[in-house]
Scaffold this motif. Structure first.
Motif, PDB file in Angstrom:
ATOM      1  N   GLN A 365       0.772  -1.178   0.203  1.00  0.00           N
ATOM      2  CA  GLN A 365      -0.051  -0.061   0.087  1.00  0.00           C
ATOM      3  C   GLN A 365       1.061   1.190  -0.083  1.00  0.00           C
ATOM      4  N   ARG A 366       1.931   1.283   0.820  1.00  0.00           N
ATOM      5  CA  ARG A 366       2.710   2.436   0.894  1.00  0.00           C
ATOM      6  C   ARG A 366       3.415   2.598  -0.334  1.00  0.00           C
ATOM      7  N   GLY A 367       4.276   1.508  -1.082  1.00  0.00           N
ATOM      8  CA  GLY A 367       4.631   1.731  -2.228  1.00  0.00           C
ATOM      9  C   GLY A 367       3.815   2.446  -3.324  1.00  0.00           C
ATOM     10  N   SER A 368       2.749   1.633  -3.397  1.00  0.00           N
ATOM     11  CA  SER A 368       1.797   2.354  -4.335  1.00  0.00           C
ATOM     12  C   SER A 368       1.527   3.726  -4.265  1.00  0.00           C
ATOM     13  N   GLN A 369       1.346   4.300  -3.007  1.00  0.00           N
ATOM     14  CA  GLN A 369       0.953   5.657  -2.544  1.00  0.00           C
ATOM     15  C   GLN A 369       2.138   6.443  -3.119  1.00  0.00           C
ATOM     16  N   LEU A 370       3.549   5.852  -2.804  1.00  0.00           N
ATOM     17  CA  LEU A 370       4.701   6.614  -3.259  1.00  0.00           C
ATOM     18  C   LEU A 370       4.933   6.934  -4.717  1.00  0.00           C
ATOM     19  N   ALA A 371       4.675   6.084  -5.442  1.00  0.00           N
ATOM     20  CA  ALA A 371       4.552   5.834  -6.878  1.00  0.00           C
ATOM     21  C   ALA A 371       3.494   6.751  -7.378  1.00  0.00           C
ATOM     22  N   SER A 372       2.488   6.981  -6.740  1.00  0.00           N
ATOM     23  CA  SER A 372       1.399   8.091  -7.171  1.00  0.00           C
ATOM     24  C   SER A 372       1.901   9.434  -6.781  1.00  0.00           C
ATOM     25  N   ILE A 373       2.491   9.580  -5.618  1.00  0.00           N
ATOM     26  CA  ILE A 373       2.754  10.991  -5.328  1.00  0.00           C
ATOM     27  C   ILE A 373       4.062  11.523  -5.925  1.00  0.00           C
ATOM     28  N   TYR A 374       4.983  10.561  -6.440  1.00  0.00           N
ATOM     29  CA  TYR A 374       6.044  11.076  -7.179  1.00  0.00           C
ATOM     30  C   TYR A 374       6.016  10.978  -8.733  1.00  0.00           C
ATOM     31  N   GLY A 375       4.957  10.494  -9.207  1.00  0.00           N
ATOM     32  CA  GLY A 375       4.473  10.059 -10.619  1.00  0.00           C
ATOM     33  C   GLY A 375       5.159   9.076 -11.378  1.00  0.00           C
ATOM     34  N   GLU A 376       5.646   8.214 -10.464  1.00  0.00           N
ATOM     35  CA  GLU A 376       6.404   7.308 -10.886  1.00  0.00           C
ATOM     36  C   GLU A 376       5.439   6.070 -11.490  1.00  0.00           C
ATOM     37  N   ASP A 377       6.075   5.091 -12.194  1.00  0.00           N
ATOM     38  CA  ASP A 377       5.305   3.970 -12.530  1.00  0.00           C
ATOM     39  C   ASP A 377       4.750   3.433 -11.421  1.00  0.00           C
ATOM     40  N   PRO A 378       3.603   2.710 -11.549  1.00  0.00           N
ATOM     41  CA  PRO A 378       2.666   2.161 -10.647  1.00  0.00           C
ATOM     42  C   PRO A 378       3.655   1.147  -9.985  1.00  0.00           C
ATOM     43  N   TYR A 379       3.229   0.983  -8.398  1.00  0.00           N
ATOM     44  CA  TYR A 379       4.216  -0.156  -7.958  1.00  0.00           C
ATOM     45  C   TYR A 379       3.093  -1.050  -7.495  1.00  0.00           C
ATOM     46  N   ALA A 392      11.168 -13.326 -13.023  1.00  0.00           N
ATOM     47  CA  ALA A 392      11.741 -12.334 -14.287  1.00  0.00           C
ATOM     48  C   ALA A 392      11.397 -11.134 -14.050  1.00  0.00           C
ATOM     49  N   GLY A 393      12.372  -9.923 -14.248  1.00  0.00           N
ATOM     50  CA  GLY A 393      12.013  -8.515 -13.746  1.00  0.00           C
ATOM     51  C   GLY A 393      12.581  -8.369 -12.415  1.00  0.00           C
ATOM     52  N   LYS A 394      13.055  -9.246 -11.720  1.00  0.00           N
ATOM     53  CA  LYS A 394      13.397  -8.954 -10.313  1.00  0.00           C
ATOM     54  C   LYS A 394      14.260  -7.764 -10.325  1.00  0.00           C
ATOM     55  N   THR A 395      15.400  -7.485 -10.991  1.00  0.00           N
ATOM     56  CA  THR A 395      16.205  -6.366 -10.954  1.00  0.00           C
ATOM     57  C   THR A 395      15.558  -5.053 -11.058  1.00  0.00           C
ATOM     58  N   GLU A 396      14.689  -5.087 -12.079  1.00  0.00           N
ATOM     59  CA  GLU A 396      13.873  -3.708 -12.423  1.00  0.00           C
ATOM     60  C   GLU A 396      12.998  -3.501 -11.319  1.00  0.00           C
ATOM     61  N   ALA A 397      12.320  -4.161 -10.641  1.00  0.00           N
ATOM     62  CA  ALA A 397      11.496  -4.078  -9.445  1.00  0.00           C
ATOM     63  C   ALA A 397      12.004  -3.804  -8.318  1.00  0.00           C
ATOM     64  N   GLU A 398      13.401  -4.199  -8.254  1.00  0.00           N
ATOM     65  CA  GLU A 398      14.082  -3.786  -6.950  1.00  0.00           C
ATOM     66  C   GLU A 398      14.641  -2.445  -7.251  1.00  0.00           C
ATOM     67  N   LYS A 399      14.996  -1.810  -8.464  1.00  0.00           N
ATOM     68  CA  LYS A 399      15.062  -0.614  -8.639  1.00  0.00           C
ATOM     69  C   LYS A 399      14.300   0.382  -8.459  1.00  0.00           C
ATOM     70  N   GLN A 400      13.065  -0.065  -8.905  1.00  0.00           N
ATOM     71  CA  GLN A 400      11.930   0.830  -8.769  1.00  0.00           C
ATOM     72  C   GLN A 400      11.693   1.037  -7.343  1.00  0.00           C
TER      73      GLN A 400
END
Length: 431
Positions: A365-379, A392-400
Motif C-alpha cells: 500500500q505504501r509503495g503504491s502511494q509513493l509511486a502516485s505521489i512522485y509520478g512514478e510507474d505504478p508499484y 523475471a524482472g526482479k532487478t527492475e522491480a528492485e530498482k523501482q
C-alpha cells in the motif's frame, strides 16, 4: 484353486490305499477259502490262530477303514476292480483242485466239478469285495461303481471350492462350474471356464479395464490383495466408508478404476495425502482451488485425486498452486492461477508463499502511494512479487522500489515507509 489340487492329491492317495487294501483282502480271502475246503475237517489250532490273525491284522483293519472312507471321501474316482485268482491248482486231500485240491481233479474252490456257480472257476473281485464269476456282470458293476465314485468326488471337490470361495463372499462364482467339477476337469480347464462366466467378469471387472488401458490382467489372488491394501490405506487416512464399501460377491466398485489404471498402493497413498491438503486445509486453499480450477468439485476433491486418469504430478501441481493462492488470500491479496503456477514452477513452497505474501502485504500500500505521489510507474503486487520471489524482472522491480524509497527519504529526510518494511530485502526466503 489350491483346494481343487488338494482334492486331486487326495484322490490319488485314496486310490492307492484302496488298491493296496483290496490286494491284502484278496490274499486273506483266498487263504480263508482254502482253509474252508480242507476236507471239512475242523481247523487245527495253528490254522485257527492264523485265520484270526488275518482277520484282526492292522492291514485287514486298514482295508476295512479305507473301504468305508471311500464311500464318503471326496477324492474317489477311477478305481478299477481287482481280478480274482484262477483257483485251479494242485490236488489236495479232499479231492478238489482249489487251494487244497484232491486227486479227483474237480475245478471249483468248494470241490464241486463245476465251481461255485457252475463256472469254470474264473472269479472277479470288485474293490468292495463283491465276487463275480460272470465277466459281463463284473464289468457292468465296475462301470456303475466308477460313475458313482466320479459323481461323489465331483460333489466333494465342488464343496471344497465353494467353501474356499465363500470365505471371500464369492461362493456363487463356483455354482456355474458344478457340472464341470463333477466331470473331473483339470484345474487349468476349470480356471478357463470360471473366467468365462458373467459372475466372474463382473466381480473382477477391473481386469477388462486393465487390458483396455494397455496393462496385463492380474490373477485373482493379486486382485484381492490390492483391494485389501487399498482399503487399509483409506481406513488409515480416515476416508469415508463409501470409498471402499462392498457389494455383491464382495465387489468393491470404488477400486475398479484404481486397479484398472494400474495404481499401486504407494501411489494411492500419495494421492490421498495430496487430496487431504485441500480437503482438510484452510478455507483459503479451498477457495483458491475453486477459483483456479472451476472444473474440479472441491467439495469432493478426493474423488478427483483418486481418479487414475488425473496424473499424480498434475494433481501435486494444482494442490501446490492452491496453497500459494491461499497464502495470498490470507494476506489480504489476490492472485491468479497463472502467477500461482509460475511460483510453483519456481519451487516456491507453501511456507515461502505465506512469508512472501505477508511481506508484500505489509509494504504494497505504501509503495503504491509513493509511486502516485512522485509520478512514478505504478508499484503493484506484480512488481513486488517479482522482487520478493525472484521472478523475471526482479532487478527492475528492485530498482523501482529503491527509487521510491530514496524519493521519500529526500523529501522527508526520514525513513521510508517501504524501506523500513520487508520490501528492502531481496527474496522471500530471506525475510
Amino acid at each position: 484353486m489350491g483346494a481343487y489340487e488338494d482334492a486331486a492329491e487326495a484322490r490319488i492317495a485314496a486310490r492307492k490305499a484302496a488298491a493296496d487294501a483290496a490286494d491284502t483282502a484278496e490274499r486273506a480271502r483266498i487263504a480263508a477259502m482254502g482253509q474252508a475246503n480242507a476236507a471239512a475237517k475242523p481247523l487245527t489250532r495253528a490254522q485257527q490262530v492264523t485265520a484270526n490273525r488275518l482277520a484282526t491284522s492292522p492291514v485287514a483293519q486298514e482295508a476295512a477303514r479305507t473301504t468305508a472312507a471311500l464311500k464318503s471321501f471326496t477324492a474317489k474316482g477311477g478305481l478299477l476292480g481287482v481280478p480274482g485268482s484262477n483257483l485251479q491248482g494242485a490236488t489236495g486231500p479232499t479231492g478238489s483242485t482249489g487251494p487244497t485240491g484232491s486227486p479227483t481233479g474237480s475245478t471249483g474252490p468248494t470241490g464241486s466239478p463245476t465251481g461255485p456257480t457252475g463256472s469254470t472257476g474264473q472269479i472277479y473281485t470288485a474293490p468292495d469285495g463283491r465276487i463275480f464269476t460272470d465277466l459281463v456282470a463284473y464289468n457292468t458293476y465296475i462301470a456303475k461303481v466308477k460313475a458313482d465314485e466320479k459323481a461323489l468326488a465331483g460333489k466333494s471337490a465342488y464343496d471344497i471350492l465353494y467353501n474356499e470361495f465363500n470365505r471371500y463372499g464369492m461362493g456363487s462364482l463356483i455354482e456355474p462350474l458344478k457340472k464341470f467339477i463333477q466331470d473331473g476337469l483339470s484345474k487349468d480347464e476349470l480356471t478357463l471356464k470360471l473366467r468365462e462366466t458373467p459372475q466372474y467378469q463382473d466381480r473382477f471387472a477391473a481386469n477388462a479395464l486393465r487390458i483396455k488401458n494397455g496393462f496385463a490382467a492380474i490373477d485373482e489372488a493379486t486382485y484381492l490383495d490390492l483391494e485389501d491394501k487399498y482399503q487399509s490405506i483409506m481406513q488409515n487416512y480416515g476416508l469415508p466408508a463409501s470409498y471402499y464399501e462392498r457389494g455383491a460377491l464382495g465387489k468393491q466398485a470404488g477400486f475398479e478404476n484404481l486397479i484398472g489404471g494400474n495404481v499401486d498402493p504407494i501411489t494411492l497413498e500419495e494421492r490421498i495425502i495430496e487430496g487431504q491438503k485441500v480437503v482438510k486445509g484452510s478455507k483459503d486453499i479451498k477457495d483458491a482451488i475453486g477459483q483456479f480450477y472451476p472444473g474440479i468439485n472441491n467439495s469432493d476433491f478426493l474423488a478427483y485425486v483418486l481418479d487414475p486418469k488425473n496424473a499424480l504430478a498434475e494433481i501435486k501441481r494444482k494442490v501446490a498452486a492452491a496453497e500459494i493462492g491461499g497464502s495470498a488470500i490470507q494476506s489480504g491479496l489476490t492472485t491468479n492461477v497463472g502467477r500461482a503456477e509460475e511460483l510453483v514452477a519456481q519451487g516456491i513452497t507453501k511456507a515461502q508463499a505465506q512469508q512472501g505474501y505477508g511481506t508484500i502485504g505489509g509494504g504494497l500500500q505504501r509503495g503504491s502511494q509513493l509511486a502516485s505521489i512522485y509520478g512514478e510507474d505504478p508499484y503493484t503486487q506484480t512488481t513486488a512479487e517479482k522482487e520478493v520471489f525472484g521472478l523475471a524482472g526482479k532487478t527492475e522491480a528492485e530498482k523501482q522500489r529503491k527509487k521510491l524509497t530514496g524519493l521519500e527519504k529526500a523529501t522527508f529526510s526520514g525513513q521510508s515507509g517501504i524501506s523500513s518494511g520487508a520490501l528492502t530485502r531481496d527474496r522471500a526466503g530471506a525475510y
